[in-house]
Motif scaffolding. Structure first.
Motif, mmCIF file in Angstrom:
data_model
loop_
_atom_site.group_PDB
_atom_site.id
_atom_site.type_symbol
_atom_site.label_atom_id
_atom_site.label_comp_id
_atom_site.label_asym_id
_atom_site.label_seq_id
_atom_site.Cartn_x
_atom_site.Cartn_y
_atom_site.Cartn_z
ATOM 1 N N TYR A 1 0.822 -1.209 0.000
ATOM 2 C CA TYR A 1 0.000 0.000 0.000
ATOM 3 C C TYR A 1 0.859 1.264 0.000
ATOM 4 C CZ TYR A 1 -4.393 -2.374 1.035
ATOM 5 O OH TYR A 1 -5.503 -3.155 0.971
ATOM 6 N N GLY A 2 2.068 1.199 0.515
ATOM 7 C CA GLY A 2 2.886 2.389 0.729
ATOM 8 C C GLY A 2 3.288 3.122 -0.537
ATOM 9 N N LEU A 3 3.858 2.431 -1.501
ATOM 10 C CA LEU A 3 4.354 3.093 -2.716
ATOM 11 C C LEU A 3 3.232 3.721 -3.540
ATOM 12 C CD1 LEU A 3 6.798 3.845 -4.394
ATOM 13 C CD2 LEU A 3 6.559 1.655 -5.565
ATOM 14 N N PRO A 4 2.151 2.997 -3.852
ATOM 15 C CA PRO A 4 1.064 3.669 -4.576
ATOM 16 C C PRO A 4 0.443 4.806 -3.765
ATOM 17 C CG PRO A 4 0.764 1.306 -4.662
ATOM 18 C CD PRO A 4 1.892 1.576 -3.714
ATOM 19 N N GLY A 5 0.436 4.669 -2.446
ATOM 20 C CA GLY A 5 -0.090 5.731 -1.602
ATOM 21 C C GLY A 5 0.743 6.989 -1.684
ATOM 22 N N ALA A 6 2.059 6.822 -1.733
ATOM 23 C CA ALA A 6 2.940 7.986 -1.866
ATOM 24 C C ALA A 6 2.769 8.640 -3.231
ATOM 25 C CB ALA A 6 4.393 7.563 -1.656
ATOM 26 N N ILE A 7 2.619 7.833 -4.272
ATOM 27 C CA ILE A 7 2.410 8.387 -5.611
ATOM 28 C C ILE A 7 1.066 9.110 -5.677
ATOM 29 C CG2 ILE A 7 2.057 7.789 -8.044
ATOM 30 C CD1 ILE A 7 4.074 5.462 -7.553
ATOM 31 N N GLY A 8 0.019 8.475 -5.152
ATOM 32 C CA GLY A 8 -1.297 9.119 -5.132
ATOM 33 C C GLY A 8 -1.296 10.381 -4.290
ATOM 34 N N GLY A 9 -0.567 10.364 -3.181
ATOM 35 C CA GLY A 9 -0.470 11.554 -2.345
ATOM 36 C C GLY A 9 0.242 12.692 -3.038
ATOM 37 N N ALA A 10 1.280 12.375 -3.800
ATOM 38 C CA ALA A 10 1.986 13.417 -4.554
ATOM 39 C C ALA A 10 1.085 14.035 -5.613
ATOM 40 C CB ALA A 10 3.248 12.843 -5.196
ATOM 41 N N VAL A 11 0.320 13.191 -6.310
ATOM 42 C CA VAL A 11 -0.603 13.704 -7.320
ATOM 43 C C VAL A 11 -1.707 14.527 -6.657
ATOM 44 C CG1 VAL A 11 -2.322 13.032 -9.051
ATOM 45 C CG2 VAL A 11 -0.114 11.875 -8.968
ATOM 46 N N GLY A 12 -2.255 14.019 -5.538
ATOM 47 C CA GLY A 12 -3.278 14.775 -4.819
ATOM 48 C C GLY A 12 -2.750 16.091 -4.292
#
Length: 130
Positions: free
Chosen positions: A104-115
Motif C-alpha cells: 500500500y505504501g508506494l502507490p499511496g505515496a504516488i497518489g499523495g503526490a498527485v493529490g
C-alpha cells in the motif's frame, strides 16, 4: 509537519475501499469489483495528499502514512472477523494479509503526490497579495 486530519481522511478512504472490495467481504467477489492494493493506495493517498495542501512532497508523505496505517487497520479488522468466523484458518489469512501492507505504501505515496499537486493551496485571508 504532518496534517493528521488529512492522514485521517486517507485512512478512512483506505478502510472504506478495503471493505467494499471483493477481497474484503466474503462471497462478494462475483458482484463487486476487486480493487487491488495499487488502486486503493492511489485513491486513499490522493485523498490524503489533496487535503494536506502541501504540494507533491508533503502529499507523498501524507499518502504514504494514510495508506500504510489504513492498510494496517483494514488488516486488523479482517483478522478479527476472520478469526471469529473461521478460527485458526481465518487468523492465518489475516496475518498473511498484514504482510501486504507494504504494498500500500508506494502507490499511496504516488497518489499523495498527485493529490498534493492537484489540491488547492492554503488561502491567506486578510494578507496582502503583493
Amino acid at each position: 509537519m504532518v496534517n493528521w486530519m488529512a492522514v485521517l481522511y486517507g485512512i478512512v478512504a483506505s478502510f472504506v475501499i478495503g471493505l467494499i472490495s471483493g477481497l474484503g467481504l466474503p462471497f462478494t467477489d462475483a458482484t463487486l469489483p476487486v480493487i487491488g492494493a495499487g488502486t486503493t493506495g492511489l485513491i486513499a493517498g490522493g485523498v490524503a495528499g489533496y487535503y494536506a495542501r502541501e504540494g507533491a512532497g508533503g502529499g507523498a508523505i501524507h499518502g504514504l502514512l494514510a495508506t500504510t496505517i489504513g492498510g494496517i487497520v483494514v488488516g486488523l479488522f479482517l483478522l478479527l472477523i476472520g478469526t471469529i468466523g473461521a478460527g485458526i484458518f481465518g487468523f492465518s489469512v489475516g496475518v498473511f494479509y498484514l504482510l501486504f501492507v507494504i504494498a500500500y505504501g508506494l502507490p499511496g505515496a504516488i497518489g499523495g503526490a498527485v493529490g498534493g499537486l492537484l489540491g488547492p493551496k492554503e488561502s491567506t485571508v486578510g494578507q496582502p497579495t503583493g
